[in-house]
Scaffold this motif. Structure first.
Motif, short mmCIF file in Angstrom:
data_model
loop_
_atom_site.label_atom_id
_atom_site.label_comp_id
_atom_site.label_asym_id
_atom_site.label_seq_id
_atom_site.Cartn_x
_atom_site.Cartn_y
_atom_site.Cartn_z
N MET A 656 -2.00 -5.33 3.43
CA MET A 656 -1.90 -6.78 3.39
C MET A 656 -3.06 -7.46 3.99
N MET A 657 -4.10 -7.85 2.92
CA MET A 657 -5.43 -8.49 3.33
C MET A 657 -5.46 -9.54 2.29
N PRO A 658 -6.34 -10.70 2.89
CA PRO A 658 -6.61 -11.85 2.17
C PRO A 658 -7.60 -11.65 1.07
N GLU A 659 -7.58 -12.41 0.08
CA GLU A 659 -8.45 -12.39 -1.09
C GLU A 659 -8.31 -11.13 -2.05
N MET A 660 -8.36 -9.93 -1.48
CA MET A 660 -8.41 -8.69 -2.11
C MET A 660 -7.47 -7.82 -1.27
N ASP A 661 -6.36 -7.31 -1.63
CA ASP A 661 -5.53 -6.56 -0.90
C ASP A 661 -5.75 -4.95 -0.97
N GLY A 662 -5.26 -4.03 -0.09
CA GLY A 662 -5.49 -2.83 -0.45
C GLY A 662 -5.33 -2.17 -1.59
N TYR A 663 -4.18 -2.44 -2.25
CA TYR A 663 -3.83 -1.70 -3.60
C TYR A 663 -5.09 -2.19 -4.65
N GLU A 664 -5.33 -3.25 -4.73
CA GLU A 664 -6.36 -3.74 -5.77
C GLU A 664 -7.88 -3.25 -5.32
N PHE A 665 -8.03 -3.16 -4.04
CA PHE A 665 -9.45 -2.54 -3.62
C PHE A 665 -9.41 -1.04 -3.92
N ALA A 666 -8.31 -0.31 -3.72
CA ALA A 666 -8.29 1.04 -4.09
C ALA A 666 -8.37 1.40 -5.74
N ARG A 667 -7.67 0.45 -6.43
CA ARG A 667 -7.65 0.68 -7.76
C ARG A 667 -9.39 0.26 -8.32
N GLU A 668 -9.92 -0.66 -7.78
CA GLU A 668 -11.33 -0.86 -8.06
C GLU A 668 -12.22 0.32 -7.83
N VAL A 669 -11.82 0.84 -6.50
CA VAL A 669 -13.00 1.88 -6.15
C VAL A 669 -12.73 3.18 -7.43
N CYS A 670 -11.45 3.31 -7.55
CA CYS A 670 -11.37 4.37 -8.49
C CYS A 670 -11.69 4.03 -10.02
N ARG A 671 -11.68 2.80 -10.41
CA ARG A 671 -12.36 2.49 -11.68
C ARG A 671 -13.82 2.64 -11.53
N LEU A 672 -14.56 2.21 -10.31
CA LEU A 672 -15.98 2.55 -10.54
C LEU A 672 -16.69 3.85 -10.11
N SER A 673 -15.68 4.56 -9.68
CA SER A 673 -16.33 6.04 -9.03
C SER A 673 -15.62 7.06 -9.37
N ASP A 674 -15.87 8.35 -9.56
CA ASP A 674 -14.80 9.40 -9.54
C ASP A 674 -14.61 10.07 -8.48
N LYS A 675 -13.40 10.93 -8.52
CA LYS A 675 -12.76 11.27 -7.06
C LYS A 675 -13.78 12.08 -6.34
N ALA A 676 -14.70 12.97 -6.92
CA ALA A 676 -15.60 13.75 -6.06
C ALA A 676 -16.69 12.88 -5.26
N ASN A 677 -16.94 11.44 -5.69
CA ASN A 677 -18.01 11.03 -5.20
C ASN A 677 -17.32 9.58 -4.34
N ARG A 678 -16.43 9.46 -4.38
CA ARG A 678 -15.85 8.27 -3.55
C ARG A 678 -15.10 8.50 -2.37
N PRO A 679 -15.20 7.63 -1.46
CA PRO A 679 -14.65 7.74 0.11
C PRO A 679 -13.26 8.16 -0.10
N ARG A 680 -12.77 8.89 1.16
CA ARG A 680 -11.37 9.25 0.88
C ARG A 680 -10.67 7.92 1.78
N MET A 681 -9.81 7.45 1.03
CA MET A 681 -9.02 5.95 1.24
C MET A 681 -7.93 6.67 1.96
N ILE A 682 -7.54 6.13 3.24
CA ILE A 682 -6.25 6.20 4.07
C ILE A 682 -5.66 5.16 4.03
N ALA A 683 -4.24 4.84 3.52
CA ALA A 683 -3.71 3.63 3.91
C ALA A 683 -3.21 3.67 5.39
N MET A 684 -3.53 2.41 6.13
CA MET A 684 -3.22 2.12 7.63
C MET A 684 -2.23 0.77 7.66
#
Length: 726
Positions: A656-684
C-alpha cells in the motif's frame, strides 16, 4: 326403437284377446242357431252387416288397446329420456360452472388473436387489468406489450404460437393504472387444418408478489453477501492498521533488546514485546475466525508437498521454541504419499496452531509430531485418511478445561482462560478440519502433557516421483549407524532411512558403535551433537546433527552436518553429498544460523520501498543488525527510478503505497526485465490474508513477509535470496 312391454301388460292383452274371440264365437253360434231353428232368415239377414261390424270391432279391440298402450308407453319413455337428457345437461352445466369458478379462482383466461390482441377473457382477467369485456374489445388490448417487454420476447411468443406450438414463460405486463406486473403465461394456439394458429388461449397467473419476494430475497442475499464482504474488508483494513503500529512496537523492542541494557530495562522490553506478540496473535485469530464465520474462506484443492508442509511448519514454530530449550521430533509415515490433493495453507495453519499450542504450555523437553495413514473400512470404496498427532510433555488440561477447549465463546471467558490460553487458535483449527471433512480430538492429564490429533480425508494421485527413485538407488543395501542419546530422534531417523531401503542400527554410546563396527563395516555414521567433545575422528563417513540452542560445531574434523529439526530431504541431500565427495563447509544454512553478520560474507544491495517512516526505521534496524545498509524510497515510481540508476539484489516492497503501489511496481519490473536479470522482490506488508499472498506472487513478487516484520523472517527471506543467487 321402443323397448318390449313388460310381462303384466302382455298377460292383460292376451286375456282380452281370448275374451273377445270367445264373445265373437258365441255370438256367431247364437245367430246360426236362430237361423236353423226359427228358419226366419229373411228377418235376421238385415242385421248381419251390423253383427259383422260389431264382431270386427270386438276383434280389433285387443289390437287397438295394444296400440294405445304401446303409444302411451313410448311417450312415457320418450319423456323419461328427455328428462334424463335435461338432468344430464343441467349436471354438466353445473360441473362446467364449478370448473369455471375453479379456473377463475386460480387463473386468468384470455382469448387472443395471433397478434396478441385480447378478444375475450374471463372475469378474473378483466378484474385484474381493470377493463370490462366490452372495453377490452374496444381498446384492442394487448396481452404482451412491447413497452413492458422487449421486442425480441414479443416476436418470440407470437412466432412460436403462430406455428402451432405452445409457449410457456414469464412476461411483464402493464395494467390500466400503468402498474407493472409479472405474469406466468401458458399460451396455447388453436390451429386450423394447416396447423397455423388463428387464435390463442392463454392461461395466466399473477406472480407479482412472488417475483417481488424473490427480488427482496435476492436483495437480502446480496446485501448479506455485501455485508459479509464489507465486514471482511473492514477487518482486513483494521488488521492492516493495527499491524502498522505493532510493527513498530515489536520491531523496536526487538532492536532494543539487542543493545546493551540493564536487567530491569530488558525485563520491561520483554513484557512489551511479549504483549505485542500476543496482540498480534489475537488480531490474526479474530481475522481468521470472522472469515470462517462469514463463509468467505474457500478451501483450495491443489497439489501439495506434504513433507514440505510439515517441515516448514516446524521451522516456523522453532523460532518461538529456541529460548525454551524445546526440541521437535517429527515422523512422517513412508506410506503417506508425498504429493496429494488438498489445501496446503489450511493444513499448515492447523499444524502450526497445534505446535504453537504445545510450545506455549511446555517448559522443556520434546514435542513429537507424527503423521500416519489410515484407511476407512467402507468396503471397496475405501477412503485414505491422513492422521497428524502432536504430543507435548507440558502442563496438561484439567477436567474442567476440557469441556470448553474448542468453544470460542467460552475461551474468552476469564473462568476458563486458566486452563488453556490459546485464544481462538484451537476453535479455528476445529472449524478448518471440519470444513475439510475431518475431525479433531485430544487427550490430556493435568501435569502430564497433552496429545492433539486430527484426521482428514485426502485424495491420492498417481505421479512419477523421481526423488523416490533416487532414494532407492542411493540407500538400498547401505549400512548406517545412528549414535544418539535421544531415543526419539534416533528412532525417527531410523524409520526414515529404513523407508529408503537402508539397514540401520542405533546406540547411545561410542562403545556400542565400535562393538557393532567389529561385526561389519558401516557406510555412514550419524552422530548427535551431544558427542561434540568426544573423539570426532571416526573411521567411517560421518554426518553430525546440530541444534541451534547448543554449542557451535567448530571442530575442524567436522566435515558435514545438518540442523534440527531433521528434514527428510535435507538429510537425503547431506548423505548424498558425503558419498559423492561434494561436501561444502559450511553451507549457507549454517552460516546464517550463526551469530555473525551476513553482510560480511554475503553482501547484498537492498532497496526498501515503504511510505511509512516507522516501518522504514524498523526494516533498516534489522538490516543494520545483519550488517546491511539499504536505500529507501516511498513509492513505486521512486523505486523504478532507483533500479534504473543502480543494480539491486533485493527489494523489500510495501504493497500500500501512494502514486504506484507494490503490485503495479512488480508487474512493471516483470514487464521491463526477465527473471534472471531483475532483483528479487520480497513483499513486506500488513495485508496478511492468503489471497494477499497469492496476489503478490501473481504480480511477480518472489517472497512474502507479513507485518509486523520479524528479524528471523527477514533473515530467512534474505537467506533464500542468497540461495537463489548462488
Amino acid at each position: 326403437m321402443s323397448r318390449p312391454l313388460n310381462q303384466p301388460y302382455l298377460y292383460r292383452v292376451l286375456l282380452l284377446f281370448q275374451l273377445s274371440v270367445l264373445i265373437g264365437v258365441t255370438t256367431y253360434l247364437i245367430l246360426i242357431g236362430v237361423i236353423i231353428f226359427d228358419r226366419n232368415y229373411e228377418e235376421i239377414a238385415p242385421y248381419f252387416p251390423l253383427i259383422g261390424t260389431v264382431l270386427i270391432c270386438i276383434a280389433t279391440i285387443p289390437f287397438l288397446y295394444n296400440w294405445i298402450l304401446t303409444s302411451r308407453k313410448q311417450s312415457e319413455e320418450d319423456e323419461l329420456k328427455r328428462n334424463s337428457i335435461i338432468d344430464f345437461l343441467q349436471s354438466q352445466n353445473a360441473r362446467l360452472a364449478e370448473l369455471r369458478n375453479a379456473v377463475d379462482s386460480y387463473t386468468m383466461v384470455a382469448f387472443t388473436d395471433n397478434k396478441g390482441i385480447v378478444t375475450n377473457a374471463n372475469d378474473k382477467f378483466c378484474s385484474f387489468v381493470g377493463f370490462s369485456p366490452e372495453e377490452l374489445q374496444i381498446q384492442k388490448y394487448h396481452l404482451i406489450s412491447s413497452d413492458a417487454n422487449s421486442i425480441e420476447l414479443c416476436n418470440e411468443v407470437w412466432s412460436v404460437t403462430e406455428n402451432g406450438k405452445p409457449w410457456i414463460g414469464e412476461i411483464c405486463h402493464r395494467n390500466r393504472k400503468g402498474e407493472l406486473c409479472y405474469l406466468d403465461c401458458n399460451i396455447i394456439p388453436v390451429t386450423d387444418k394447416g396447423c397455423l394458429s388463428r387464435k390463442n388461449i392463454s392461461f395466466i397467473r399473477d406472480i407479482t408478489a412472488k417475483k417481488l419476494n424473490e427480488q427482496k430475497l435476492e436483495y437480502l442475499v446480496e446485501s448479506t453477501s455485501q455485508a459479509a464482504d464489507i465486514k471482511t474488508i473492514f477487518l482486513a483494513n483494521m488488521s492492516h492498521e493495527i499491524r502498522t503500529p505493532l510493527n513498530a512496537v515489536i520491531g523496536m523492542t526487538g532492536a532494543l533488546l539487542d543493545t546493551p541494557i540493564n536487567q530491569d530495562q530488558k525485563e520491561s522490553l520483554e513484557i512489551i514485546r511479549d504483549n505485542g506478540e500476543n496482540l498480534l496473535t489475537l488480531v490474526n485469530d479474530i481475522l481468521d475466525f470472522s472469515r470462517i464465520e462469514s463463509g468467505s474462506i474457500k478451501l483450495d484443492s491443489s497439489l501439495l508437498d506434504f513433507t514440505e508442509c510439515v517441515e516448514s511448519s516446524i521451522e516456523y514454530i522453532q523460532t518461538y521454541a529456541v529460548g525454551k530449550h524445546i526440541e521437535f521430533v517429527s515422523w512422517i509415515d513412508p506410506s503417506i504419499p508425498n504429493i496429494f490433493i488438498g489445501d496446503l495453507a489450511r493444513i499448515r495453519q492447523v499444524i502450526v496452531n497445534l505446535l504453537s499450542n504445545a510450545v506455549d504450555f511446555t517448559e522443556k523437553g520434546e514435542i513429537l509430531l507424527s503423521c500416519t495413514m489410515e484407511q476407512s473400512t467402507d468396503g471397496a470404496n475405501s477412503q485414505p485418511f491422513l492422521k497428524v498427532q502432536v504430543k507435548d510433555p507440558g502442563t496438561g488440561i484439567s477436567e474442567t478445561g476440557k469441556e470448553f477447549l474448542f468453544d470460542v465463546y467460552h475461551q474468552s471467558n476469564s473462568a476458563t482462560r486458566n486452563y488453556r490460553k490459546r485464544g481462538l487458535g484451537l476453535a479455528i483449527s476445529k472449524r478448518l478440519i471440519e470444513m475439510m471433512g475431518g475431525k479433531i480430538s485430544f487427550s490430556s492429564s493435568l501435569g502430564k502433557g497433552s496429545s492433539f490429533e486430527f484426521v482428514i480425508p485426502i485424495k491420492k494421485i498417481d505421479v512419477s516421483n523421481n526423488m523416490e527413485t533416487s532414494k532407492d538407488l542411493t540407500m538400498a543395501g547401505k549400512r548406517i549407524f545412528i549414535l544418539s542419546k535421544d531415543d526419539n530422534e534416533a528412532q525417527i531417523i531410523s524409520l526414515i532411512m529404513k523407508g529408503w531401503g537402508a539397514y540401520v542400527l542405533s546406540g547411545s554410546s561410542i562403545d556400542k558403535f565400535y562393538k557393532n563396527l567389529d561385526r561389519g563395516s558401516f557406510n555412514l555414521l550419524i552422530v548427535d551433537d551431544k558427542f561434540v567433545e568426544a573423539n570426532l575422528d571416526f573411521p567411517v563417513p560421518t554426518l553430525f546433527i546440530k541444534s541451534e540452542i547448543n554449542a557451535d560445531l567448530n571442530n575442524s574434523k567436522v566435515t558435514s552436518y545438518i540442523v534440527r529439526p531433521i528434514k527428510a530431504q535435507a538429510l537425503l541431500d547431506a548423505v548424498q553429498k558425503i558419498w559423492s565427495g561434494a561436501v561444502t563447509k559450511p553451507p549457507i544454512d549454517l552460516i546464517l544460523s550463526e551469530n555473525v553478520k551476513m553482510a560480511e560474507k554475503y553482501p547484498l544491495a537492498i532497496l526498501i520501498a515503504e511510505d511509512n517512516i516507522t516501518n522504514q526505521r524498523v526494516a533498516n534496524i534489522f538490516l543494520k543488525e545483519l550488517g546491511y545498509r539499504a536505500d529507501t524510497v516511498t513509492n513505486g515510481i521512486e523505486a523504478l527510478e532507483a533500479i534504473n540508476r543502480k543494480k539491486y539484489d533485493v527489494i523489500l516492497l510495501d504493497i500500500m503505497m501512494p502514486e504506484m503501489d507494490g503490485y503495479e511496481f512488480a508487474r512493471e519490473v516483470c514487464r521491463l526485465s526477465d527473471k534472471a536479470n531483475r532483483p528479487r522482490m520480497i513483499a513486506m506488508t500488513a495485508n496478511v490474508m492468503e489471497s494477499d499472498r497469492e496476489k503478490c506472487i501473481k504480480s511477480g513478487m518472489d517472497d512474502f513477509i507479513p507485518k509486523p516484520v520479524r528479524k528471523s523472517a527477514l533473515k530467512e527471506a534474505l537467506r533464500l535470496s542468497l540461495v537463489k543467487a548462488l
